[in-house]
Structures are given as C-alpha cells and as structure tokens.
Design an enzyme around this catalytic site. Structure first.
Site, PDB file in Angstrom:
ATOM      1  N   LYS A 112      16.416  27.465  28.357  1.00 49.72           N
ATOM      2  CA  LYS A 112      17.230  28.019  27.287  1.00 49.72           C
ATOM      3  C   LYS A 112      17.389  29.515  27.495  1.00 49.72           C
ATOM      4  O   LYS A 112      16.401  30.248  27.629  1.00 49.72           O
ATOM      5  CB  LYS A 112      16.575  27.746  25.927  1.00 49.72           C
ATOM      6  N   ASN A 145      34.424  19.985  22.475  1.00 44.97           N
ATOM      7  CA  ASN A 145      35.554  20.078  21.556  1.00 44.97           C
ATOM      8  C   ASN A 145      35.319  19.131  20.375  1.00 44.97           C
ATOM      9  O   ASN A 145      34.289  18.477  20.294  1.00 44.97           O
ATOM     10  CB  ASN A 145      36.875  19.768  22.272  1.00 44.97           C
ATOM     11  N   LYS A 151      53.815  17.472  31.128  1.00 47.79           N
ATOM     12  CA  LYS A 151      52.601  16.770  31.556  1.00 47.79           C
ATOM     13  C   LYS A 151      52.940  15.431  32.182  1.00 47.79           C
ATOM     14  O   LYS A 151      52.322  15.022  33.181  1.00 47.79           O
ATOM     15  CB  LYS A 151      51.687  16.576  30.334  1.00 47.79           C
ATOM     16  N   ASP A 168      38.301  21.475  29.532  1.00 47.32           N
ATOM     17  CA  ASP A 168      39.074  22.024  30.650  1.00 47.32           C
ATOM     18  C   ASP A 168      38.269  22.991  31.512  1.00 47.32           C
ATOM     19  O   ASP A 168      38.627  23.241  32.663  1.00 47.32           O
ATOM     20  CB  ASP A 168      40.317  22.750  30.122  1.00 47.32           C
ATOM     21  N   PHE A 226      47.139  11.395  27.264  1.00 43.77           N
ATOM     22  CA  PHE A 226      47.310  11.935  25.918  1.00 43.77           C
ATOM     23  C   PHE A 226      47.541  13.435  25.996  1.00 43.77           C
ATOM     24  O   PHE A 226      47.049  14.109  26.921  1.00 43.77           O
ATOM     25  CB  PHE A 226      46.070  11.657  25.063  1.00 43.77           C
ATOM     26  N   LYS A 248      51.629  15.232  36.033  1.00 42.66           N
ATOM     27  CA  LYS A 248      50.473  14.361  36.271  1.00 42.66           C
ATOM     28  C   LYS A 248      50.874  13.013  36.857  1.00 42.66           C
ATOM     29  O   LYS A 248      50.020  12.161  37.077  1.00 42.66           O
ATOM     30  CB  LYS A 248      49.716  14.143  34.947  1.00 42.66           C
TER      31      LYS A 248
END
Length: 398
Positions: free
Chosen positions: A287, A208, A334, A277, A320, A338
């Site tokens: 490859k 990301n 969350k 995720d 976060f 969590k």
C-alpha cells in the site's frame, strides 16, 4: 413447453373461469404453474380450484404467511420463465403501465424480469377507451406481449371486441413464443459485462461505475433463447443467470485473455463491459503511504473490441458506446474504427438509464448507416431487441 416455469396471474373478470382451463392445459403440456390472484378474481373463482389444478399454493395477499421465510412476490418473480395475465382487466393493465403496486399481482408485475403476456378481457367501450389504448401502448414499448381479444357477444350483452382469447388460443401463442425464442439453440454467445479494475497498488485501483446489469440481462436473454452462453464478468454483485457459464476476471488484460479463449468457436460476441481505458505504467506492491502529492503515469489498456474486429471471421461482433455527448458521431465512428457489426449507444448522463439503473434506452448503429431506436424499457427487453438484430446479421452470413 415441458419444464417451463409459468406464473398465471388472474385478475377480476368473468373470464376468470377460462383461466382454470388455461392452468390445466399448461400443466398437461408439462409446465410448472403457479397462480397469483387479485382479491376480485377470487370472487369469480376460488383459489382452491387453481390449487387443485396446479398442485401449488395460490397467492392472493401481499402479506400472505404461506412462506414466511421468503419475500413471496420476489421469489415468484425469480421463479418465472414467463408471466401470463389472463384475464387482464383494464385495471391491472393500467396499474402495470403506470407502476402502481398496491396488491400482490401488481407488485409481482413490478418485480418480474422475464417476458410478460397480457390477455385482455373487458367491454368494447373500455377496450377502445383512449386511456386504455395508451396504457397498452406503454406496455408494448416496454416489451410486453398482448394476445388480442376476440369479437362477439360479451358477458354484459354487448357485441364487440373484448372477449378474452380462448384458452387453446393462448396456449398456442405461448407454445409459439417458446419455439420462436429458441432460435439461438446451437449457437455460442459470448457476453462481457461489468467494469474492470486496474491495480495502482494492492489496495487501490482504477475502475468505473458499471454495475454489469445490462450485460447480465443480455446473457440471461441469450440463455432463455437457447444459446450456449459464456459470460466474462468483471467484479459485480450480481448472481449469474441460470444456464450461463461465467468466467470471473478483474483487469482488462484478464478480460482479453478470457474472451480470446472463447473467440474462435463463438458465433456472436457482445461486448457490454465497461473496460477501463487506462492503467498505471507500474503497479506498486503493498500500500502506497501518504506522503504529499503523487503523480501516476497512465498508459492505455488493450482495445479489446478493436482487436476482436481485426480477428473476426464470420462472428457477429457487437460493441457498446456509453456516451455523454455527440452520441451519434461517436457511435458511428466506433462502428467503423473497431470493425464491429453493431454498436449499442446509450446516454449515461441520464440517471434514469445510466449506470446502475434497471431500464435503458439504446440506439443501435448498424452497417449501411442503419439506425434503430430502442425506447426506454427494462434492460431485459432491451437485451432481446439487441439479440434480435444480432441474430439477423448472423442469418445473413450463414
């Protein structure tokens, strides 16, 4: 204050003579002091005075060739544990508030990441001026500290508020600041930062846009406040903050292993990393060659925050939430799912505070349906606000 690195910025006002006493007092207190002066300040007090007092060269010019091998305003910004602007005129405060960098001092103030203190000095009418008050409010919102000027006879003959605080008062303020900011001494703070990478083959990966800046500033701020800091970092191009131990990882599984190895004796855990995720069900060797369309089977990575929430005892657990919509409902959900103590939610759809930016605006969601807004400010300032709330939770439990 022994060993602290302090940059004293002197701007052009009659109170510049007090800055000489302040510089001498800081040196006597054990600080390493470097001085930067505006062109106008040098008309009140010569640079030689400060060089004699601090035993360091004084910078007055953005294009100074004193150290041609380095970019002086950047190296001085990195050097500082604290920047104090004394006297701070309406002019330099206005420049700092509005991002103007047209001389060495204002350029330095744009580059610093450490705390900045201003000791205003000006005529009462200037101090009470609406534009000045707005500029001061802007800087306070970004985390700057202001040492209130005194009231009395001013150099112009008027009587009112605007006299720069006396050097001993400023010194006392700085001492108290460093003492207050050492409240994390003896505590272990674990911070995660950056992205993770999940290998598709030996060349490609899923990841990301996280740069790790927010997590690194949290680690920096925690170390500045005396904590024993362990930074578990994904692949980023940032330097490790001073007095921080970094553990480099690549995948979500690597991060989980590293965090668990530090978890049992941790006091505060702040999960600022952007963990991928999903990962491929099977990583291929070598490859993968192009041969038309290809499908990848993706499976969930371990939910690290949820696992820590299950295992925590007295640790303070902060997560976060990088959101692009429904920020409040997603963050509150969350927090409960969590079993975290606090969720720091930010809108990453905004380019000015999203991935890779130097500033952030965060909403803190805490137990008891409490909510705290951190308006747009530097990531270092935001990091300190997050640590303030995490430490409050810690004290409530111990």
């Amino acid at each position: 204050m022994k060993g602290k690195k302090i940059v004293l910025c002197v701007s052009g006002g009659i109170a510049a003579y007090k800055a000489c006493i302040l510089a001498s007092s800081l040196v006597k207190a054990g600080a390493e002091v470097r001085v930067a002066m505006t062109e106008n300040a040098a008309k009140f007090v010569t640079p030689l005075t400060f060089e004699t007092l601090t035993k360091n060269a004084v910078v007055t010019d953005s294009f100074s060739r004193e150290t041609p091998y380095e970019v002086t305003h950047i190296s001085m910004a990195k050097f500082a544990d604290l920047v104090i602007v004394a006297p701070a005129t309406a002019n330099i405060i206005g420049k700092a508030a509005n991002g103007i960098a047209d001389d060495f001092v204002s350029t330095l103030l744009m580059a610093v990441k450490c705390p900045v203190m201003f000791a205003p000095a000006m005529n009462t009418a200037m101090y009470e001026n609406e534009a000045f008050q707005e500029n001061m409010a802007k800087l306070k919102k970004r985390g700057a500290h202001f040492i209130e000027p005194g009231t009395g006879l001013l150099a112009c003959g008027d009587i009112g508020k605007g006299r720069m605080s006396e050097p001993e008062e400023i010194l006392s303020y700085i001492r108290k600041y460093f003492l207050d900011k050492q409240e994390l001494t003896g505590l272990k703070v674990v911070v995660t930062a950056g992205p993770t990478r999940e290998r598709i083959d030996d060349v490609r990966f899923i990841s990301n846009r996280s740069t790790g800046k927010m997590g690194y500033e949290i680690a920096r701020a925690a170390a500045d406040r005396g904590a024993d800091v362990v930074l578990v970092s994904g692949p980023v191009s940032l330097e490790c903050p001073e007095n921080v131990r970094r553990i480099n990882i690549e995948s979500a599984a690597d991060m989980l292993e590293a965090v668990l190895s530090q978890f049992d004796d941790a006091d505060i855990i702040i999960k600022a990393a952007a963990v991928a995720d999903y990962k491929t069900a099977e990583k291929r060797d070598g490859k993968i060659k192009k041969s038309g369309d290809m499908s990848l089977e993706l499976i969930r990575t371990q939910d690290i925050l949820a696992l820590l929430g299950e295992r925590k005892n007295k640790q303070v657990l902060v997560g976060f939430a990088a959101e692009m919509e429904n920020l409040r409902s997603n963050a509150e959900g969350k927090l409960i799912r969590k079993n975290a103590d606090m969720i720091c939610a930010n809108d990453v759809s905004r380019s000015d505070i999203g991935f890779g930016s130097d500033e952030n605006a965060i909403t803190l969601f805490l137990r008891g349906e409490r909510q705290i807004e951190i308006e747009k400010c530097s990531k270092y300032a935001a990091a300190n606000r997050i640590l303030d709330e995490a430490f409050k939770i810690y004290r409530e439990r111990h």
